[in-house]
Motif scaffolding. Structure first.
Motif, PDB file in Angstrom:
ATOM      1  N   ARG A   1       0.838  -1.196   0.000  1.00  0.00           N
ATOM      2  CA  ARG A   1       0.000   0.000   0.000  1.00  0.00           C
ATOM      3  C   ARG A   1       0.880   1.256   0.000  1.00  0.00           C
ATOM      4  NH1 ARG A   1      -5.100  -0.248   2.667  1.00  0.00           N
ATOM      5  NH2 ARG A   1      -4.108  -1.367   4.357  1.00  0.00           N
ATOM      6  N   GLY A   2       0.430   2.271  -0.700  1.00  0.00           N
ATOM      7  CA  GLY A   2       1.147   3.534  -0.658  1.00  0.00           C
ATOM      8  C   GLY A   2       0.808   4.326   0.596  1.00  0.00           C
ATOM      9  N   GLN A   3      -0.447   4.757   0.698  1.00  0.00           N
ATOM     10  CA  GLN A   3      -0.874   5.553   1.847  1.00  0.00           C
ATOM     11  C   GLN A   3      -2.219   5.058   2.383  1.00  0.00           C
ATOM     12  OE1 GLN A   3      -0.303   7.405  -1.196  1.00  0.00           O
ATOM     13  NE2 GLN A   3       1.873   7.622  -0.712  1.00  0.00           N
ATOM     14  N   LEU A   4      -2.483   5.436   3.628  1.00  0.00           N
ATOM     15  CA  LEU A   4      -3.814   5.300   4.226  1.00  0.00           C
ATOM     16  C   LEU A   4      -4.403   6.697   4.392  1.00  0.00           C
ATOM     17  CD1 LEU A   4      -3.538   2.609   7.066  1.00  0.00           C
ATOM     18  CD2 LEU A   4      -5.094   2.552   5.104  1.00  0.00           C
ATOM     19  N   PHE A   5      -5.720   6.820   4.234  1.00  0.00           N
ATOM     20  CA  PHE A   5      -6.372   8.134   4.282  1.00  0.00           C
ATOM     21  C   PHE A   5      -7.528   8.149   5.290  1.00  0.00           C
ATOM     22  CE2 PHE A   5      -4.661   7.441   0.061  1.00  0.00           C
ATOM     23  CZ  PHE A   5      -4.025   8.638  -0.234  1.00  0.00           C
ATOM     24  N   TRP A   6      -7.745   9.318   5.855  1.00  0.00           N
ATOM     25  CA  TRP A   6      -8.923   9.566   6.696  1.00  0.00           C
ATOM     26  C   TRP A   6      -9.508  10.917   6.295  1.00  0.00           C
ATOM     27  CZ3 TRP A   6      -4.424   7.438   8.268  1.00  0.00           C
ATOM     28  CH2 TRP A   6      -4.477   6.196   8.921  1.00  0.00           C
ATOM     29  N   HIS A   7     -10.812  10.992   6.187  1.00  0.00           N
ATOM     30  CA  HIS A   7     -11.471  12.261   5.872  1.00  0.00           C
ATOM     31  C   HIS A   7     -12.646  12.398   6.828  1.00  0.00           C
ATOM     32  CE1 HIS A   7     -12.607  15.770   3.664  1.00  0.00           C
ATOM     33  NE2 HIS A   7     -13.731  15.256   3.211  1.00  0.00           N
ATOM     34  N   PHE A   8     -12.554  13.369   7.737  1.00  0.00           N
ATOM     35  CA  PHE A   8     -13.572  13.557   8.773  1.00  0.00           C
ATOM     36  C   PHE A   8     -13.985  15.030   8.789  1.00  0.00           C
ATOM     37  CE2 PHE A   8     -15.049  13.683  13.276  1.00  0.00           C
ATOM     38  CZ  PHE A   8     -15.995  12.680  13.188  1.00  0.00           C
ATOM     39  N   PRO A   9     -14.822  15.449   7.820  1.00  0.00           N
ATOM     40  CA  PRO A   9     -15.179  16.866   7.682  1.00  0.00           C
ATOM     41  C   PRO A   9     -16.338  17.267   8.593  1.00  0.00           C
ATOM     42  CG  PRO A   9     -16.185  15.617   5.934  1.00  0.00           C
ATOM     43  CD  PRO A   9     -15.422  14.618   6.765  1.00  0.00           C
ATOM     44  N   CYS A  10     -16.237  16.919   9.871  1.00  0.00           N
ATOM     45  CA  CYS A  10     -17.361  17.053  10.798  1.00  0.00           C
ATOM     46  C   CYS A  10     -16.886  17.550  12.161  1.00  0.00           C
ATOM     47  CB  CYS A  10     -18.061  15.706  10.988  1.00  0.00           C
ATOM     48  SG  CYS A  10     -18.486  14.875   9.455  1.00  0.00           S
ATOM     49  N   TYR A  11     -17.859  18.007  12.941  1.00  0.00           N
ATOM     50  CA  TYR A  11     -17.629  18.334  14.345  1.00  0.00           C
ATOM     51  C   TYR A  11     -18.276  17.243  15.192  1.00  0.00           C
ATOM     52  CZ  TYR A  11     -16.341  23.135  13.044  1.00  0.00           C
ATOM     53  OH  TYR A  11     -15.717  24.238  12.512  1.00  0.00           O
ATOM     54  N   THR A  12     -17.595  16.856  16.250  1.00  0.00           N
ATOM     55  CA  THR A  12     -18.197  15.948  17.224  1.00  0.00           C
ATOM     56  C   THR A  12     -17.419  16.070  18.523  1.00  0.00           C
ATOM     57  OG1 THR A  12     -18.715  13.659  17.771  1.00  0.00           O
ATOM     58  CG2 THR A  12     -16.831  14.004  16.338  1.00  0.00           C
ATOM     59  N   GLY A  13     -18.111  16.322  19.625  1.00  0.00           N
ATOM     60  CA  GLY A  13     -17.407  16.531  20.887  1.00  0.00           C
ATOM     61  C   GLY A  13     -16.417  17.673  20.746  1.00  0.00           C
ATOM     62  N   ASN A  14     -15.131  17.398  21.072  1.00  0.00           N
ATOM     63  CA  ASN A  14     -14.121  18.439  20.904  1.00  0.00           C
ATOM     64  C   ASN A  14     -13.327  18.257  19.609  1.00  0.00           C
ATOM     65  OD1 ASN A  14     -12.606  16.214  21.507  1.00  0.00           O
ATOM     66  ND2 ASN A  14     -11.559  17.080  23.284  1.00  0.00           N
ATOM     67  N   ALA A  15     -13.765  17.347  18.724  1.00  0.00           N
ATOM     68  CA  ALA A  15     -13.085  17.118  17.455  1.00  0.00           C
ATOM     69  C   ALA A  15     -13.579  18.109  16.406  1.00  0.00           C
ATOM     70  CB  ALA A  15     -13.333  15.696  16.984  1.00  0.00           C
ATOM     71  N   LYS A  16     -12.656  18.480  15.516  1.00  0.00           N
ATOM     72  CA  LYS A  16     -12.966  19.469  14.481  1.00  0.00           C
ATOM     73  C   LYS A  16     -12.649  18.889  13.112  1.00  0.00           C
ATOM     74  CE  LYS A  16     -12.016  23.234  17.706  1.00  0.00           C
ATOM     75  NZ  LYS A  16     -11.153  24.391  18.019  1.00  0.00           N
ATOM     76  N   PRO A  17     -13.263  19.458  12.047  1.00  0.00           N
ATOM     77  CA  PRO A  17     -13.068  18.902  10.704  1.00  0.00           C
ATOM     78  C   PRO A  17     -11.589  18.803  10.326  1.00  0.00           C
ATOM     79  CG  PRO A  17     -14.840  20.510  10.691  1.00  0.00           C
ATOM     80  CD  PRO A  17     -14.207  20.595  12.043  1.00  0.00           C
ATOM     81  N   SER A  18     -11.213  17.643   9.826  1.00  0.00           N
ATOM     82  CA  SER A  18      -9.810  17.400   9.507  1.00  0.00           C
ATOM     83  C   SER A  18      -9.685  16.205   8.572  1.00  0.00           C
ATOM     84  CB  SER A  18      -9.009  17.150  10.791  1.00  0.00           C
ATOM     85  OG  SER A  18      -9.603  16.120  11.566  1.00  0.00           O
ATOM     86  N   SER A  19      -8.526  16.092   7.965  1.00  0.00           N
ATOM     87  CA  SER A  19      -8.179  14.921   7.166  1.00  0.00           C
ATOM     88  C   SER A  19      -6.768  14.500   7.522  1.00  0.00           C
ATOM     89  CB  SER A  19      -8.247  15.221   5.663  1.00  0.00           C
ATOM     90  OG  SER A  19      -9.570  15.257   5.204  1.00  0.00           O
ATOM     91  N   ALA A  20      -6.427  13.257   7.218  1.00  0.00           N
ATOM     92  CA  ALA A  20      -5.085  12.773   7.516  1.00  0.00           C
ATOM     93  C   ALA A  20      -4.632  11.777   6.457  1.00  0.00           C
ATOM     94  CB  ALA A  20      -5.044  12.116   8.900  1.00  0.00           C
ATOM     95  N   ILE A  21      -3.305  11.709   6.273  1.00  0.00           N
ATOM     96  CA  ILE A  21      -2.674  10.725   5.395  1.00  0.00           C
ATOM     97  C   ILE A  21      -1.529  10.102   6.174  1.00  0.00           C
ATOM     98  CG2 ILE A  21      -1.485  10.311   3.210  1.00  0.00           C
ATOM     99  CD1 ILE A  21      -2.532  12.973   2.198  1.00  0.00           C
ATOM    100  N   ARG A  22      -1.430   8.785   6.114  1.00  0.00           N
ATOM    101  CA  ARG A  22      -0.236   8.121   6.614  1.00  0.00           C
ATOM    102  C   ARG A  22       0.466   7.432   5.454  1.00  0.00           C
ATOM    103  NH1 ARG A  22       1.363   3.841  11.490  1.00  0.00           N
ATOM    104  NH2 ARG A  22       3.361   3.346  10.516  1.00  0.00           N
ATOM    105  N   GLY A  23       1.747   7.725   5.288  1.00  0.00           N
ATOM    106  CA  GLY A  23       2.587   7.066   4.302  1.00  0.00           C
ATOM    107  C   GLY A  23       3.877   6.654   4.969  1.00  0.00           C
ATOM    108  N   GLY A  24       4.149   5.361   5.055  1.00  0.00           N
ATOM    109  CA  GLY A  24       5.314   4.897   5.802  1.00  0.00           C
ATOM    110  C   GLY A  24       5.187   5.299   7.263  1.00  0.00           C
TER     111      GLY A  24
END
Length: 380
Positions: free
Chosen positions: A324-347
């Motif tokens: 696999r090249g990368q893993l992705f997360w896309h969370f464009p939402c608010y919940t609790g104290n979390a805010k809209p964000s995205s993430a990529i993990r590569g290596g």
């Protein structure tokens, strides 16, 4: 087995000393433990949708658990959150659809959270499962672990799972066991709660008792497979729908709802025929990988024209790179104290972008699992 809200180190095989989990640990050590497993989203509904489809959230449209407190456009939001769907697209085939069409009996016991109704098109019975029961159908009120007669929820759910497996012992079957445990609010058995009376607070005592109770019931499931003569023919996958409670997540940062490691790292293992006993994988894997793995094990073709973002874990089983090249997360939402964000993990690198500010954060996970040193400036 998809546990609810279990953190990455809440079980013994992952290093926990919170509560004894001998049945889960013994099962994990018989197979392949994934030390860098991730939920495909930081909370319940989207991860379950990812499990059922092998797809990232932007494909199925379920981004978060629907909650009026965090509805898009709410006054406390600095930017407009994305609208999340409440159920899977009608044309999308699920893991249960794929296996049922390939001759498997399909049963589900537990939390669905991908559409309401007992038997409608958005319910498990409309999405490939031939059998479905949930806490409400078993006589439990919302968020309750104990019935008025003293019966405990996970015990009763396990009874239902065992009864269904026994009926289908002579043919191939697929069971999706999704207990409410170990989600708060807790309501442990009084005799177990006494065992943890020395803990630093009531919440920790209740949590430990709930974990131990879940472990006991997973032991019952495994024991029943042995009695049925199926233990050497059955693959068991174990994971959680999101990261755990912040106070138990150290050294990982944050917890459920967050794209920091504490919100998405989860315990996971796979045991079954052909899986080397006592094996460990350091490959980063995700919830999206279970569907293609089960399809390959069952020799069931993936649906034509339906994208699968996950990769089969057979390579990990065989000690080969996942590729696999990368893993992705896309969370464009608010919940609790979390805010809209995205993430990529590569290596070993992980990049997070927070949409309110547009600022990136970069971490080198092998050197800094706690995500304490933002390297975005020094490594632009």
């Amino acid at each position: 087995i998809l546990v609810d809200d279990m953190g990455w180190r809440d079980v013994g095989f992952a290093g926990s000393e919170l509560a004894p989990t001998p049945h889960i640990d013994a099962l994990a050590k018989k197979g392949l433990i994934f030390r860098q497993a991730y939920a495909a989203a930081p909370n319940c509904a989207p991860t379950r949708a990812c499990l059922m489809t092998g797809q990232y959230p932007p494909r199925h449209g379920i981004y978060t658990v629907l909650d009026d407190r965090h509805f898009p456009g709410s006054p406390q939001q600095k930017i407009m959150a994305a609208t999340s769907q409440s159920e899977l697209p009608s044309q999308t085939k699920t893991m249960a659809d794929i296996l049922h069409e390939h001759g498997y009996a399909t049963g589900m016991v537990g939390m669905w959270n991908l559409g309401r109704g007992k038997s409608g098109p958005a319910s498990p019975l409309g999405r490939g499962f031939q059998y479905f029961t949930e806490p409400k159908a078993l006589g439990f009120e919302k968020d309750a672990y104990l019935r008025p007669d003293g019966s405990e929820l996970t015990d009763v759910m396990t009874d239902a799972a065992i009864e269904w497996m026994t009926k289908h012992k002579d043919g191939p079957f697929f069971l999706y066991f999704a207990p409410h445990a170990v989600h708060a609010p807790f309501q442990p058995k009084p005799e177990l709660l006494k065992k943890y009376s020395d803990r630093k607070n009531k919440m920790e005592a209740e949590y430990c008792a709930t974990i131990e109770s879940l472990d006991h019931d997973i032991g019952r499931l495994v024991s029943e497979l042995e009695k049925l003569g199926l233990s050497e023919k059955t693959h068991i996958f174990f994971t959680s729908d999101n990261g755990g409670t912040r106070q138990f997540n150290a050294p990982l940062r944050d917890g459920k709802g967050s794209l920091y490691e504490g919100g998405i790292r989860v315990p996971a293992f796979w045991t079954g025929p052909g899986v080397p006993s006592g094996s460990v994988s350091e490959e980063p894997i995700s919830t999206i990988d279970f569907l293609p793995t089960l399809a390959e094990l069952a020799q069931a073709p993936l649906p034509l024209g339906q994208t699968c973002d996950g990769l089969s874990l057979m390579a990990c089983r065989d000690g080969k790179p996942l590729g696999r090249g990368q893993l992705f997360w896309h969370f464009p939402c608010y919940t609790g104290n979390a805010k809209p964000s995205s993430a990529i993990r590569g290596g070993d690198w992980k990049l997070i972008e927070f949409f309110e500010t547009g600022q990136p954060e970069l971490y080198h996970l092998s050197a800094d699992a706690a995500e304490s040193k933002n390297l975005a400036t020094t490594n632009p």
